[in-house]
Design an enzyme around this catalytic site. Structure first.
Site, PDB file in Angstrom:
ATOM      1  CG  ASP A  67       3.410  14.582  33.033  1.00  0.00           C
ATOM      2  OD1 ASP A  67       4.208  13.656  33.569  1.00  0.00           O
ATOM      3  OD2 ASP A  67       2.912  14.620  31.812  1.00  0.00           O
ATOM      4  CG  ASP A 136      -3.230  15.023  22.578  1.00  0.00           C
ATOM      5  OD1 ASP A 136      -2.146  14.636  23.114  1.00  0.00           O
ATOM      6  OD2 ASP A 136      -4.183  15.246  23.410  1.00  0.00           O
ATOM      7  CG  HIS A 138      -0.101  14.774  25.506  1.00  0.00           C
ATOM      8  ND1 HIS A 138      -1.244  14.193  25.575  1.00  0.00           N
ATOM      9  CD2 HIS A 138       0.800  14.017  26.106  1.00  0.00           C
ATOM     10  CE1 HIS A 138      -0.995  13.231  26.028  1.00  0.00           C
ATOM     11  NE2 HIS A 138       0.217  13.121  26.314  1.00  0.00           N
ATOM     12  CD  GLU A 143      -4.038  16.617  26.746  1.00  0.00           C
ATOM     13  OE1 GLU A 143      -3.519  16.366  25.675  1.00  0.00           O
ATOM     14  OE2 GLU A 143      -4.632  15.734  27.282  1.00  0.00           O
TER      15      GLU A 143
HETATM   16  C1  GLP Z   1       1.439  10.654  28.802  1.00  0.00           C
HETATM   17  C2  GLP Z   1       2.445  11.409  29.499  1.00  0.00           C
HETATM   18  C3  GLP Z   1       3.453  11.818  28.647  1.00  0.00           C
HETATM   19  C4  GLP Z   1       3.967  10.489  27.838  1.00  0.00           C
HETATM   20  C5  GLP Z   1       2.676  10.477  26.852  1.00  0.00           C
HETATM   21  C6  GLP Z   1       3.101   9.156  25.818  1.00  0.00           C
HETATM   22  O1  GLP Z   1       0.123  11.042  29.018  1.00  0.00           O
HETATM   23  N1  GLP Z   1       1.967  12.412  30.453  1.00  0.00           N
HETATM   24  O2  GLP Z   1       4.768  12.311  29.455  1.00  0.00           O
HETATM   25  O3  GLP Z   1       5.182  10.929  27.010  1.00  0.00           O
HETATM   26  O4  GLP Z   1       1.457  10.447  27.539  1.00  0.00           O
HETATM   27  O5  GLP Z   1       2.717   8.020  26.553  1.00  0.00           O
HETATM   28  P1  GLP Z   1       3.174   6.644  26.221  1.00  0.00           P
HETATM   29  O6  GLP Z   1       4.569   6.657  25.908  1.00  0.00           O
HETATM   30  O7  GLP Z   1       2.606   5.633  27.087  1.00  0.00           O
HETATM   31  O8  GLP Z   1       2.559   6.331  24.781  1.00  0.00           O
END
Ligand code: GLP
Length: 243
Positions: A67, A136, A138, A143
């Site tokens: 993304d 959440d 995702h 989402e």
């Molecule tokens: C972000 C990214 C995801 C990631 C997730 C967890 O928003 N778009 O690809 O896996 O949230 O992030 P973190 O590893 O900082 O908890």
């Protein structure tokens, strides 16, 4: 589903890096699906360490990221392109032309999404997809919603995701409200998926993702249907699951 129980964050990172290592030993021209976020930082560090000791070669590797925020140029330190270069690409011998992320500055979002799907197809799909998990549920930036989106698409980020990701920005107002994400279809089509989760705050959602009902309100729950899902999580993240 294969579950790998790591002692702590460091152990989770080492185990995930070992899987990437094994993948590249078996197939030196692998297509790696990559993720961002704090979970991945230590994993990339460990892969770089193995690369530095001469164990890995990225010459023939291609990467596709999950993304990118909309509206952030690659020069913006909060963009995922910048993150990937800082945390990974600049430290290994991958050719920049083989590293792909959606273009957050594109003029035509629909065109960019179609282009990204065609790109993944033209690479022959993803051999190994690294995934983190949002609070959440995702994956990528898919989402919670009423449907699982198959293809790359533009997403309006949830308030909770904006809040969670604001820790990387100076002010919460600076967090982009929209992003382009790879769809659930491309993620699920990966040969192997490695889901990495750490920390007690992810324990409730990890339980739902792995053992709850499969529904688009918990996007990660669809991973239960994948034939080759490897989950690496630390003891804190597994706290709500009894083995
Ligand atoms: C972000 C990214 C995801 C990631 C997730 C967890 O928003 N778009 O690809 O896996 O949230 O992030 P973190 O590893 O900082 O908890």
């Amino acid at each position: 589903m294969e579950i790998i129980r790591a002692k702590n964050y460091q152990d989770m990172c080492r185990k995930a890096a070992n899987l990437i290592f094994a993948q590249l030993i078996q197939k030196n021209d692998s297509v790696l699906g990559l993720a961002t976020g704090s979970t991945m930082v230590g994993i990339y560090k460990d892969i770089i360490t193995r690369y530095s000791s001469g164990d890995l070669n990225f010459e023939k590797v291609a990467t596709v990221n999950l993304d990118e925020y909309l509206g952030l140029p690659s020069t913006n330190p909060q963009s995922y392109r910048y993150y990937m270069e800082e945390n990974f690409f600049n430290h290994i011998n991958i050719s920049p032309k083989n590293t792909y992320l959606p273009d957050g500055m594109c003029d035509d979002i629909n065109k960019e999404c179609k282009k990204y799907d065609m790109l993944i197809d033209s690479l022959g799909g993803i051999d190994l997809q690294l995934l983190g998990l949002g609070l959440d549920g995702h994956i990528g930036f898919n989402e919670p919603g009423n449907v699982f989106h198959k293809n790359s698409h533009c997403i309006q980020l949830n308030e909770s995701t904006i809040k969670a990701n604001s820790r990387f920005f100076d002010r919460i107002e600076d967090v982009p409200k929209r992003a382009i994400t790879m769809g659930i279809g491309s993620i699920m089509a990966a040969e192997t998926i490695v889901l990495c989760v750490n920390g007690e705050n992810k324990a409730p959602i990890l339980k739902q993702v792995l053992y709850g009902p499969i529904k688009p309100q918990i996007p990660g729950s669809i991973l239960q249907l994948h034939n080759n899902l490897i989950v690496i999580a630390d003891a804190d993240a597994f706290k709500e699951i009894s083995f």
